[in-house]
Write a protein that holds these residues in place. Structure first.
Motif, PDB file in Angstrom:
ATOM      1  N   PRO A   1      -1.188  -3.047   6.643  1.00  0.00           N
ATOM      2  CA  PRO A   1      -1.681  -4.161   7.565  1.00  0.00           C
ATOM      3  C   PRO A   1      -2.297  -5.082   7.065  1.00  0.00           C
ATOM      4  O   PRO A   1      -3.386  -4.808   6.616  1.00  0.00           O
ATOM      5  CB  PRO A   1      -2.032  -3.327   8.711  1.00  0.00           C
ATOM      6  N   GLY A   2      -2.216  -6.388   7.420  1.00  0.00           N
ATOM      7  CA  GLY A   2      -3.009  -7.464   6.818  1.00  0.00           C
ATOM      8  C   GLY A   2      -2.949  -8.110   5.679  1.00  0.00           C
ATOM      9  O   GLY A   2      -3.663  -8.893   4.912  1.00  0.00           O
ATOM     10  N   TRP A   3      -2.292  -7.152   4.697  1.00  0.00           N
ATOM     11  CA  TRP A   3      -2.233  -7.573   3.360  1.00  0.00           C
ATOM     12  C   TRP A   3      -0.626  -7.842   2.960  1.00  0.00           C
ATOM     13  O   TRP A   3       0.376  -7.107   3.395  1.00  0.00           O
ATOM     14  CB  TRP A   3      -2.611  -6.366   2.295  1.00  0.00           C
ATOM     15  N   SER A   4      -0.479  -8.503   1.809  1.00  0.00           N
ATOM     16  CA  SER A   4       0.851  -8.677   1.140  1.00  0.00           C
ATOM     17  C   SER A   4       0.997  -7.600  -0.026  1.00  0.00           C
ATOM     18  O   SER A   4      -0.135  -7.467  -0.758  1.00  0.00           O
ATOM     19  CB  SER A   4       1.314 -10.145   0.611  1.00  0.00           C
ATOM     20  N   VAL A   5       2.087  -7.261  -0.238  1.00  0.00           N
ATOM     21  CA  VAL A   5       2.229  -6.187  -1.472  1.00  0.00           C
ATOM     22  C   VAL A   5       3.633  -6.525  -2.108  1.00  0.00           C
ATOM     23  O   VAL A   5       4.436  -6.956  -1.792  1.00  0.00           O
ATOM     24  CB  VAL A   5       2.282  -4.671  -0.923  1.00  0.00           C
ATOM     25  N   THR A   6       3.608  -6.383  -3.355  1.00  0.00           N
ATOM     26  CA  THR A   6       4.753  -6.287  -4.270  1.00  0.00           C
ATOM     27  C   THR A   6       5.764  -5.386  -3.812  1.00  0.00           C
ATOM     28  O   THR A   6       5.104  -4.114  -3.575  1.00  0.00           O
ATOM     29  CB  THR A   6       4.373  -6.124  -5.581  1.00  0.00           C
ATOM     30  N   PRO A   7       6.969  -5.778  -3.459  1.00  0.00           N
ATOM     31  CA  PRO A   7       7.905  -4.622  -3.109  1.00  0.00           C
ATOM     32  C   PRO A   7       8.218  -3.609  -3.784  1.00  0.00           C
ATOM     33  O   PRO A   7       7.993  -3.805  -4.954  1.00  0.00           O
ATOM     34  CB  PRO A   7       9.245  -5.507  -2.951  1.00  0.00           C
ATOM     35  N   GLY A   8       7.989  -2.503  -3.289  1.00  0.00           N
ATOM     36  CA  GLY A   8       7.913  -1.191  -4.158  1.00  0.00           C
ATOM     37  C   GLY A   8       7.875   0.003  -3.374  1.00  0.00           C
ATOM     38  O   GLY A   8       7.017  -0.196  -2.179  1.00  0.00           O
ATOM     39  N   ALA A   9       8.097   0.919  -3.524  1.00  0.00           N
ATOM     40  CA  ALA A   9       8.060   2.361  -2.710  1.00  0.00           C
ATOM     41  C   ALA A   9       6.766   2.962  -2.740  1.00  0.00           C
ATOM     42  O   ALA A   9       6.232   3.484  -1.969  1.00  0.00           O
ATOM     43  CB  ALA A   9       9.023   3.303  -3.189  1.00  0.00           C
ATOM     44  N   GLN A  10       6.165   2.881  -4.267  1.00  0.00           N
ATOM     45  CA  GLN A  10       4.793   3.598  -4.280  1.00  0.00           C
ATOM     46  C   GLN A  10       3.524   2.763  -4.117  1.00  0.00           C
ATOM     47  O   GLN A  10       2.672   2.714  -5.044  1.00  0.00           O
ATOM     48  CB  GLN A  10       4.969   4.276  -5.605  1.00  0.00           C
ATOM     49  N   ILE A  11       3.666   2.040  -3.052  1.00  0.00           N
ATOM     50  CA  ILE A  11       2.377   1.408  -2.702  1.00  0.00           C
ATOM     51  C   ILE A  11       2.073   1.528  -1.125  1.00  0.00           C
ATOM     52  O   ILE A  11       3.132   1.618  -0.377  1.00  0.00           O
ATOM     53  CB  ILE A  11       2.409  -0.166  -2.666  1.00  0.00           C
ATOM     54  N   GLY A  12       0.820   1.840  -0.711  1.00  0.00           N
ATOM     55  CA  GLY A  12       0.531   1.964   0.592  1.00  0.00           C
ATOM     56  C   GLY A  12      -1.023   2.368   0.684  1.00  0.00           C
ATOM     57  O   GLY A  12      -1.784   1.953   0.101  1.00  0.00           O
TER      58      GLY A  12
END
Length: 216
Positions: free
Chosen positions: A56-67
């Motif tokens: 929430p509130g952040w952009s992330v590189t698409p990928g399963a192992q980010i959180g």
């Protein structure tokens, strides 16, 4: 009366460089959890994490192992002996991945921007986290000392230039491999000391105006 006014003006000028203005960073401590919470468990007592649902509130590189990750301290110290701010941090296991946020402020000439990020080094993994300020296509990297089993403070500083005035300011948290952990992301802006000299004529003019209009 006038001497008091000038004294107040002098004190204001002397104190001004000491105060910075915090820039709002959304979910700076990653305590706002995704819808449904941290659904993955099995990592020890009190430990849970999310994966592949964004932060929430952040952009992330698409990928399963980010959180987001709750290691389970104080009952579970398998990963960290101490935490940073709150029970939750952001993580990435994806080399080259970026967790980023573009803040609402833009570059002002002469302002000094300081990024502060706590970057964690798990007991059971290598240190792979980095952070930087991205402005006008240029990355200004944060430096600090990693602490195994804890979170170390990393900072980056940038002074606004005429070429960058009005440019967006983006915070980037990067991973070079498993596992990078991030927490307590802060950004401050402080006027450059030299620019504060511009305030002096205005303060003196105000003092003279008050002196002329004040009653005996």
């Amino acid at each position: 009366m006038s001497s008091r006014i000038y004294l107040v003006a002098a004190l204001a000028l002397a104190a001004a460089p000491c105060f910075g203005s915090p820039i709002f960073v959304n979910d700076f401590s990653f305590e706002t959890l995704p819808v449904g919470g941290l659904t993955f468990t099995g990592c020890g007592a009190g430990c849970s994490y999310s994966e592949g649902v964004g932060i929430p509130g952040w952009s992330v590189t698409p990928g399963a192992q980010i959180g987001q990750f709750q290691p389970g301290n104080p009952g579970n110290t398998n990963y960290f002996s101490t935490l940073s701010d709150g029970s939750t941090n952001a993580y990435s296991n994806v080399p080259g991945s970026v967790i980023s946020q573009t803040v609402g402020a833009t570059v002002v000439l002469g302002d000094v921007y300081t990024l502060m990020v706590d970057i964690g080094w798990r007991k059971d993994a290598g240190f792979t986290g980095t952070a930087d300020l991205m402005i006008h296509g240029i990355a200004y990297p944060a430096t600090g000392t990693p602490i195994q089993g804890a979170f170390g403070l990393f900072t980056a500083a940038y002074t606004g230039t005429s070429a960058d005035v009005g440019q967006l300011i983006t915070i980037e948290l990067r991973s070079s491999g498993p596992q990078a952990n991030f927490d307590n992301v802060r950004l401050d802006a402080v006027p450059e000391p030299a620019s504060l000299l511009l305030i002096a004529p205005a303060l003196l003019a105000l003092g003279l105006r008050i002196k002329r209009t004040a009653r005996p």
